[in-house]
Design a protein around this motif. Structure first.
Motif, PDB file in Angstrom:
ATOM      1  N   GLY A   1      -4.055  -2.339  -1.716  1.00 27.41           N
ATOM      2  CA  GLY A   1      -4.801  -1.076  -1.696  1.00 27.41           C
ATOM      3  C   GLY A   1      -5.555  -0.751   0.109  1.00 27.41           C
ATOM      4  O   GLY A   1      -6.799  -1.831  -0.219  1.00 27.41           O
ATOM      5  N   ARG A   2      -5.261   0.577   0.561  1.00 35.25           N
ATOM      6  CA  ARG A   2      -6.481   0.667   1.458  1.00 35.25           C
ATOM      7  C   ARG A   2      -7.573   1.548   0.862  1.00 35.25           C
ATOM      8  O   ARG A   2      -6.876   2.017   0.216  1.00 35.25           O
ATOM      9  CB  ARG A   2      -5.956   0.575   2.568  1.00 35.25           C
ATOM     10  CG  ARG A   2      -4.412   0.139   3.182  1.00 35.25           C
ATOM     11  CD  ARG A   2      -4.283   0.599   4.393  1.00 35.25           C
ATOM     12  NE  ARG A   2      -3.482   1.199   5.047  1.00 35.25           N
ATOM     13  CZ  ARG A   2      -2.552   2.751   6.094  1.00 35.25           C
ATOM     14  NH1 ARG A   2      -2.148   0.546   5.841  1.00 35.25           N
ATOM     15  NH2 ARG A   2      -2.202   2.824   5.718  1.00 35.25           N
TER      16      ARG A   2
ATOM     17  N   ILE B   1      -4.411   8.490  -3.603  1.00 34.48           N
ATOM     18  CA  ILE B   1      -5.027   7.863  -4.054  1.00 34.48           C
ATOM     19  C   ILE B   1      -5.212   7.305  -5.592  1.00 34.48           C
ATOM     20  O   ILE B   1      -3.802   6.979  -5.592  1.00 34.48           O
ATOM     21  CB  ILE B   1      -4.908   9.527  -5.116  1.00 34.48           C
ATOM     22  CG1 ILE B   1      -4.756  11.288  -4.066  1.00 34.48           C
ATOM     23  CG2 ILE B   1      -5.700   9.659  -6.778  1.00 34.48           C
ATOM     24  CD1 ILE B   1      -4.677  12.190  -4.814  1.00 34.48           C
ATOM     25  N   GLY B   2      -6.186   6.251  -6.025  1.00 27.07           N
ATOM     26  CA  GLY B   2      -6.027   5.743  -6.034  1.00 27.07           C
ATOM     27  C   GLY B   2      -7.229   5.747  -7.677  1.00 27.07           C
ATOM     28  O   GLY B   2      -8.231   6.422  -7.464  1.00 27.07           O
TER      29      GLY B   2
ATOM     30  N   ASN C   1       0.101   4.182   0.424  1.00 24.64           N
ATOM     31  CA  ASN C   1       0.295   4.617   1.764  1.00 24.64           C
ATOM     32  C   ASN C   1       1.227   3.998   3.003  1.00 24.64           C
ATOM     33  O   ASN C   1       1.472   5.084   3.958  1.00 24.64           O
ATOM     34  CB  ASN C   1      -1.824   5.126   2.443  1.00 24.64           C
ATOM     35  CG  ASN C   1      -2.312   6.455   2.028  1.00 24.64           C
ATOM     36  OD1 ASN C   1      -2.067   6.860   0.811  1.00 24.64           O
ATOM     37  ND2 ASN C   1      -3.074   6.645   3.102  1.00 24.64           N
TER      38      ASN C   1
ATOM     39  N   GLN D   1       0.273  -2.326  -7.089  1.00 23.93           N
ATOM     40  CA  GLN D   1      -0.620  -2.144  -5.315  1.00 23.93           C
ATOM     41  C   GLN D   1      -1.496  -3.480  -5.339  1.00 23.93           C
ATOM     42  O   GLN D   1      -1.940  -3.789  -5.859  1.00 23.93           O
ATOM     43  CB  GLN D   1      -0.794  -1.216  -5.242  1.00 23.93           C
ATOM     44  CG  GLN D   1      -1.727  -1.033  -3.874  1.00 23.93           C
ATOM     45  CD  GLN D   1      -2.157   0.483  -3.501  1.00 23.93           C
ATOM     46  OE1 GLN D   1      -1.471   1.553  -2.913  1.00 23.93           O
ATOM     47  NE2 GLN D   1      -3.158   0.853  -3.607  1.00 23.93           N
TER      48      GLN D   1
ATOM     49  N   ARG E   1     -11.500   3.587   2.152  1.00 19.32           N
ATOM     50  CA  ARG E   1     -12.009   3.844   3.335  1.00 19.32           C
ATOM     51  C   ARG E   1     -13.290   3.233   4.047  1.00 19.32           C
ATOM     52  O   ARG E   1     -13.087   2.299   3.606  1.00 19.32           O
ATOM     53  CB  ARG E   1     -13.110   5.406   2.885  1.00 19.32           C
ATOM     54  CG  ARG E   1     -12.612   6.669   2.213  1.00 19.32           C
ATOM     55  CD  ARG E   1     -13.173   7.414   2.108  1.00 19.32           C
ATOM     56  NE  ARG E   1     -13.770   7.684   2.381  1.00 19.32           N
ATOM     57  CZ  ARG E   1     -15.262   8.164   2.283  1.00 19.32           C
ATOM     58  NH1 ARG E   1     -15.641   8.005   1.362  1.00 19.32           N
ATOM     59  NH2 ARG E   1     -16.826   8.758   3.812  1.00 19.32           N
TER      60      ARG E   1
ATOM     61  N   LEU F   1      -8.469   8.476   0.093  1.00 20.78           N
ATOM     62  CA  LEU F   1      -7.572   7.818   1.493  1.00 20.78           C
ATOM     63  C   LEU F   1      -6.554   9.209   2.259  1.00 20.78           C
ATOM     64  O   LEU F   1      -5.775   9.096   2.069  1.00 20.78           O
ATOM     65  CB  LEU F   1      -7.003   6.521   1.639  1.00 20.78           C
ATOM     66  CG  LEU F   1      -7.152   6.111   3.271  1.00 20.78           C
ATOM     67  CD1 LEU F   1      -8.815   6.030   3.585  1.00 20.78           C
ATOM     68  CD2 LEU F   1      -6.154   4.670   3.146  1.00 20.78           C
TER      69      LEU F   1
ATOM     70  N   SER G   1       0.684  -0.926   0.361  1.00 24.54           N
ATOM     71  CA  SER G   1       0.120  -0.105   0.174  1.00 24.54           C
ATOM     72  C   SER G   1       1.235   1.148   0.349  1.00 24.54           C
ATOM     73  O   SER G   1       1.471   1.384   0.954  1.00 24.54           O
ATOM     74  CB  SER G   1      -0.703   0.379   1.070  1.00 24.54           C
ATOM     75  OG  SER G   1      -1.552   1.664   1.317  1.00 24.54           O
TER      76      SER G   1
ATOM     77  N   SER H   1       0.905   8.063  -3.158  1.00 24.06           N
ATOM     78  CA  SER H   1       0.218   8.781  -2.033  1.00 24.06           C
ATOM     79  C   SER H   1       1.257  10.124  -2.025  1.00 24.06           C
ATOM     80  O   SER H   1       2.458  10.436  -2.311  1.00 24.06           O
ATOM     81  CB  SER H   1       0.839   7.823  -1.005  1.00 24.06           C
ATOM     82  OG  SER H   1       0.182   6.694  -1.023  1.00 24.06           O
TER      83      SER H   1
HETATM   84  C1  BTN Z   1     -11.847   4.797  -1.160  1.00 25.76           C
HETATM   85  O1  BTN Z   1     -12.253   3.976  -0.555  1.00 25.76           O
HETATM   86  O2  BTN Z   1     -12.420   5.577  -1.652  1.00 25.76           O
HETATM   87  C2  BTN Z   1     -10.768   5.272  -0.923  1.00 25.76           C
HETATM   88  C3  BTN Z   1      -9.058   4.905  -1.867  1.00 25.76           C
HETATM   89  C4  BTN Z   1      -8.012   5.205  -2.383  1.00 25.76           C
HETATM   90  C5  BTN Z   1      -6.884   3.838  -2.671  1.00 25.76           C
HETATM   91  C6  BTN Z   1      -5.627   4.451  -2.813  1.00 25.76           C
HETATM   92  S1  BTN Z   1      -4.465   4.150  -3.926  1.00 25.76           S
HETATM   93  C7  BTN Z   1      -3.140   4.390  -3.387  1.00 25.76           C
HETATM   94  C8  BTN Z   1      -3.867   4.447  -2.100  1.00 25.76           C
HETATM   95  N1  BTN Z   1      -3.225   3.573  -1.148  1.00 25.76           N
HETATM   96  C9  BTN Z   1      -3.336   3.331   0.058  1.00 25.76           C
HETATM   97  O3  BTN Z   1      -3.108   1.908   0.404  1.00 25.76           O
HETATM   98  N2  BTN Z   1      -4.823   3.549  -0.749  1.00 25.76           N
HETATM   99  C10 BTN Z   1      -4.966   5.556  -0.798  1.00 25.76           C
END
Ligand code: BTN
Length: 266
Positions: A59-60, A149-150, A33, A56, A62, A132, A31, A78
């Motif tokens: 990825g995390r 940002i994704g 972030n 990635q 919200r 996020l 990730s 990020s």
């Molecule tokens: C959402 O749930 O809408 C937010 C998603 C955010 C994803 C991005 S991808 C780059 C960054 N790294 C992560 O682990 N998450 C964010």
């Protein structure tokens, strides 16, 4: 900018203007972030920086959700930034990030996009990008935030099969999408400008444009609150702290967090 054979840094550099971020491109990360928060914690990175993961793997999203992406058709990155405002004075930042993404995509003629409160970017009412924001460090008067940002760049049918909501991408009617390098450059150009402006003057300077591009301003919305309950009403305003003002009959209510369901989306 650090190099990767899978990343065309010259294309990215060609489109960068007034960029504040030191860019590090990494082939694969769990990730961006998580990685950036860790780098900040161990003081192994300058502020502001940008970490791009070409792939990635975990990825995390919200509210504890996952963010799925793939190594060819997604942009996942990020940035960290030190704001001279406390964490409570930075709560509208995610809305500013959404506007920066909107304006960057608009500059690339990606049409039919809009913002859903607080910070979803939709295209034809399907999810195009997610944001996020997490806190790396805070004092009484400052906050260092990590903003992830994704963005779905090209079409990926396999990804759609694994995600329970309709996805959009950046392709035009000919099926062509901008390169990830150009997209990143335009996003960083906008984030550089908007972060400085937000730090100096707050959200009010962005409010009118945010409302103009919001998909549900002056419309009926259904809101799912963090405790799982739902409420409905007319979206009448957005406040300086990024919360939403909703009118139900004669009652005005302010919501700081929650998930909007647009009446027009089934
Ligand atoms: C959402 O749930 O809408 C937010 C998603 C955010 C994803 C991005 S991808 C780059 C960054 N790294 C992560 O682990 N998450 C964010």
């Amino acid at each position: 900018m650090t190099k990767s054979p899978l990343w065309h840094s010259q294309i990215c550099e060609h489109h960068l203007h007034n960029n504040l971020f030191d860019i590090r491109v990494i082939d694969e990360l769990s990730s961006t972030n998580g990685y950036l928060l860790d780098e900040v914690k161990h003081r192994r990175i300058v502020t502001p920086s940008c970490i791009v993961a070409l792939n990635q793997t975990n990825g995390r999203g919200r509210q504890g959700r996952r963010w799925l992406s793939d190594s060819k058709n997604s942009l996942t990155f990020s940035v960290n930034y030190l704001f001279n405002r406390s964490l409570t004075e930075s709560t509208s930042l995610p809305l500013v990030v959404a506007l920066a993404i909107y304006d960057a995509l608009n500059a690339l003629h990606i049409d039919d996009i809009g913002i859903k409160w607080p910070n979803d970017i939709l295209r034809q009412q399907k999810k195009l990008a997610g944001i996020l924001v997490e806190c790396a460090n805070r004092t009484q008067h400052s906050s260092e935030l990590v903003i992830g940002i994704g963005l779905n760049v090209g079409k990926n049918h396999l990804l759609q099969e694994n995600v329970d909501q309709p996805l959009a991408d950046c392709t035009n009617t000919e099926g062509v999408s901008p390169s990830r390098e150009e997209l990143l450059a335009l996003l960083l150009n906008h984030l550089s400008l908007y972060f400085k402006a937000f730090d100096e003057e707050g959200f009010h300077q962005f409010k009118e444009r945010w409302l103009t591009h919001c998909l549900h301003f002056k419309q009926q919305v259904a809101l799912t609150l963090p405790d799982g309950s739902t409420t409905e009403g007319l979206h009448v305003d957005i406040l300086e702290d990024g919360s939403i003002l909703v009118r139900h009959d004669a009652t005005l209510s302010v919501f700081h967090s929650g998930e909007i369901r647009l009446r027009s989306i089934a």
